[in-house]
Design an enzyme around this catalytic site. Structure first.
Site, PDB file in Angstrom:
ATOM      1  N   ASP A  31      35.136  41.945  42.138  1.00 38.25           N
ATOM      2  CA  ASP A  31      34.535  40.674  42.580  1.00 38.25           C
ATOM      3  C   ASP A  31      35.300  40.141  43.787  1.00 38.25           C
ATOM      4  O   ASP A  31      34.713  39.615  44.735  1.00 38.25           O
ATOM      5  CB  ASP A  31      34.603  39.622  41.467  1.00 38.25           C
ATOM      6  N   LYS A  42      35.722  39.743  30.719  1.00 38.60           N
ATOM      7  CA  LYS A  42      36.570  39.971  31.902  1.00 38.60           C
ATOM      8  C   LYS A  42      38.059  39.747  31.595  1.00 38.60           C
ATOM      9  O   LYS A  42      38.921  40.404  32.163  1.00 38.60           O
ATOM     10  CB  LYS A  42      36.112  39.095  33.067  1.00 38.60           C
TER      11      LYS A  42
END
Ligand code: ATR
Length: 274
Positions: free
Chosen positions: A101, A65
């Protein structure tokens, strides 16, 4: 048929292929989605191969990420603020990074009937997942009190939105900060299968009766935290709604199609909960 992936290490456990392939079948989208283990040192080679093979994009989980950032040609402002991406679209040989997210969590809350505007949230944890939740909640108008084992990391998170996010000590049964909470979120790894567990749940007694208790963990679902909260009569939300909403938003980026959640939610819920 265009190819999509989720990459990570480990990644074999990922429910992303199930979620995305379910949506593509349901909506008649000409994409197929697969799981791909990529070791850290293979990232550059994977990116070259993905571009050359005409891959449309991929999701990224641990440890990519943050590691992906230097490779991107474009970065969504929200992902830039977080310093983390989970969705990469490949267009004309260029890589564009997004983070779903963060909006995925607020979408999950809203679907649950919880509007963060003007609410007070207590967030347990200050890692990558907690950062996404803290930014999402603060941008949606909530105040976020962050408690973390390592207090310095809770303090560091406040820089995302200093007006709305502040650190607090790890909660106890008589913690004054909990009495005004509308939402308690567990974004630590405590309660996850194979990880540690909360040593004490009495802090739940300090929450008001209308507080929603949310856990980002979906294995197991419900976690012990949610079972204890339910036993105290509190409303709960497990980790599946976040998993589902971040996937819906990612597929919108990959395909350019708006996906009305109501159209896919029943099938996705059934797929992941079985
Ligand atoms: P993720 O990307 O899933 O958020 P992470 O960045 O490693 O994972 O963050 C894990 C979170 O769980 C951190 O907030 C961590 O606390 P520290 O910052 O103090 O490490 C928290 N955590 C992990 N094990 C814990 C434990 N035994 N007790 C309390 N918090 C714990």
């Amino acid at each position: 048929m265009k190819q999509l992936y989720v990459i990570g290490d480990p990644v074999a456990h990922s429910k992303s292929p199930l979620l995305h392939n379910t949506m593509c079948a349901l909506l008649g989208l000409d994409f197929t989605y697969a799981c791909r283990t990529v070791h850290k040192e293979e990232l550059a080679a994977f990116l070259t191969a993905a571009k050359e093979s005409g891959c449309a994009g991929f999701n990224a989980t641990m440890p990519f990420k943050e590691l992906l950032l230097p490779y991107l040609d474009g970065l969504d402002p929200l992902a830039k603020k977080l310093g983390a991406v989970n969705t990469i679209c490949i267009e004309c040989n260029k890589l564009y990074g997004y983070n779903t997210d963060c909006p995925g969590y607020t979408a999950a809350l809203r679907q649950h009937g919880f509007d963060p505007q003007g609410k007070q949230a207590v967030l347990l944890g200050a890692g990558g997942a907690a950062k996404a939740v803290a930014l999402g909640l603060s941008e949606a108008g909530a105040t976020v009190l962050v408690a973390n084992r390592t207090a310095s990391k809770a303090k560091a998170i406040t820089s995302l939105c200093p007006d709305k996010i502040r650190p607090i000590p790890w909660p106890t049964a008589d913690a004054p900060d909990l009495a005004g909470a509308d939402l308690l979120v567990n974004a630590t790894s405590l309660g996850m299968a194979g990880q540690g567990e909360f040593s004490d749940f009495t802090f739940l007694d300090a929450l008001p009766a209308a507080c929603l208790v949310s856990d980002l963990i979906y294995h197991p679902a419900p976690t012990e935290l949610l079972r204890r909260a339910e036993a105290r009569g509190l409303a709960t939300m497990d980790g599946f709604p976040l998993l589902i909403h971040q996937a819906i938003l990612a597929l919108e980026h990959f395909t350019g199609h708006a996906i009305p959640p109501d159209q896919v939610l029943p099938a996705l819920e059934a797929a992941v909960r079985n």
